[in-house]
Design a protein around this motif. Structure first.
Motif, PDB file in Angstrom:
ATOM      1  N   UNK A  88       0.845  -1.182  -0.130  1.00 10.99           N
ATOM      2  CA  UNK A  88       0.043  -0.224   0.003  1.00 10.99           C
ATOM      3  C   UNK A  88       0.863   1.372   0.010  1.00 10.99           C
ATOM      4  N   UNK A  89       0.698   2.156  -0.836  1.00 11.69           N
ATOM      5  CA  UNK A  89       1.436   3.514  -0.898  1.00 11.69           C
ATOM      6  C   UNK A  89       1.157   4.150   0.462  1.00 11.69           C
ATOM      7  N   UNK A  90       2.140   4.702   0.922  1.00  7.98           N
ATOM      8  CA  UNK A  90       2.203   5.469   2.075  1.00  7.98           C
ATOM      9  C   UNK A  90       1.128   6.438   1.994  1.00  7.98           C
ATOM     10  N   UNK A  91       1.102   7.281   0.889  1.00  3.66           N
ATOM     11  CA  UNK A  91       0.209   8.438   0.802  1.00  3.66           C
ATOM     12  C   UNK A  91      -1.230   8.089   0.847  1.00  3.66           C
ATOM     13  N   UNK A  92      -1.694   6.854   0.914  1.00  8.67           N
ATOM     14  CA  UNK A  92      -2.951   6.481   1.087  1.00  8.67           C
ATOM     15  C   UNK A  92      -3.640   6.719   2.331  1.00  8.67           C
ATOM     16  N   UNK A  93      -2.462   6.818   3.464  1.00 12.95           N
ATOM     17  CA  UNK A  93      -2.788   6.872   4.901  1.00 12.95           C
ATOM     18  C   UNK A  93      -2.593   8.352   5.470  1.00 12.95           C
ATOM     19  N   UNK A 113     -10.373   9.957  -2.922  1.00 12.42           N
ATOM     20  CA  UNK A 113     -11.535  10.206  -2.279  1.00 12.42           C
ATOM     21  C   UNK A 113     -12.048   8.944  -1.564  1.00 12.42           C
ATOM     22  N   UNK A 114     -11.787   7.693  -2.143  1.00 14.76           N
ATOM     23  CA  UNK A 114     -11.876   6.639  -1.325  1.00 14.76           C
ATOM     24  C   UNK A 114     -11.062   6.468   0.010  1.00 14.76           C
ATOM     25  N   UNK A 115      -9.799   6.786  -0.043  1.00 24.42           N
ATOM     26  CA  UNK A 115      -9.069   6.907   1.247  1.00 24.42           C
ATOM     27  C   UNK A 115      -9.447   8.160   2.012  1.00 24.42           C
ATOM     28  N   UNK A 116      -9.940   9.087   1.647  1.00 20.10           N
ATOM     29  CA  UNK A 116     -10.315  10.213   2.393  1.00 20.10           C
ATOM     30  C   UNK A 116     -11.606   9.703   3.229  1.00 20.10           C
ATOM     31  N   UNK A 129       3.342  -3.975   6.959  1.00 18.68           N
ATOM     32  CA  UNK A 129       3.375  -5.088   5.567  1.00 18.68           C
ATOM     33  C   UNK A 129       4.665  -5.789   6.348  1.00 18.68           C
ATOM     34  N   UNK A 130       4.454  -7.161   6.045  1.00 17.07           N
ATOM     35  CA  UNK A 130       5.485  -7.884   6.606  1.00 17.07           C
ATOM     36  C   UNK A 130       5.294  -9.477   6.190  1.00 17.07           C
TER      37      UNK A 130
END
Length: 149
Positions: A88-93, A113-116, A129-130
């Motif tokens: 997952x790209x860090x910018x999503x969170x 907008x979905x992540x917002x 992530x592991x």
């Protein structure tokens, strides 16, 4: 008499039809324990997260596995989603906007907008992530229900 937490755990293929089936099953599991508004919020948040995983984590290949776990307790509904897709790209969170700011949908990047919405509707959002697997976890605050410990 021991009170039991309401639990849902389901693993499924990373494809749109399996996501729809998992959403229906998760909602059916909790429909008697949440309000109609809470059910709508749960469906929206899970649909956004799961469809993002299918589209961006697997590129619509359907060749991976997603695991969804939900636990209803006094604090609300604790949710975890794990998958073996791309990271997952860090910018999503990231919270690019203040707590009370509502961005214009046109100003957001693809999927922004979905992540917002997800960040706006849930609490305790976290990602890790592991060993080639992603774990997204959050809590959906819900009204208290009798008999839930």
């Amino acid at each position: 008499m021991r009170r039991e937490a309401k639990i849902f755990h389901h693993s499924f293929s990373a494809d749109p039809l399996s996501v729809r089936t998992a959403l229906r099953a998760a909602l059916a599991r909790f429909i008697r324990h949440i309000t109609p508004d809470e059910a709508g919020t749960l469906e929206l948040v899970l649909a956004e997260a799961l469809n993002n995983i299918v589209e961006h984590g697997y590129g619509d290949t359907g060749e991976g596995t997603i695991t969804l776990s939900l636990v209803r307790d006094l604090r609300g509904l604790s949710c975890s989603i794990s998958d073996d897709g791309v990271e997952l790209p860090a910018t999503c969170l990231d919270r690019a906007f203040g707590e009370s700011d509502r961005p214009e949908p046109d100003s957001l990047p693809e999927g922004g907008f979905g992540w917002f919405l997800i960040r706006d509707l849930v609490e305790d959002l976290g990602y890790h992530r592991a060993n080639g697997r992603n774990l997204l976890a959050f809590r959906l605050p819900l009204a208290p229900v009798e008999g839930i410990s």
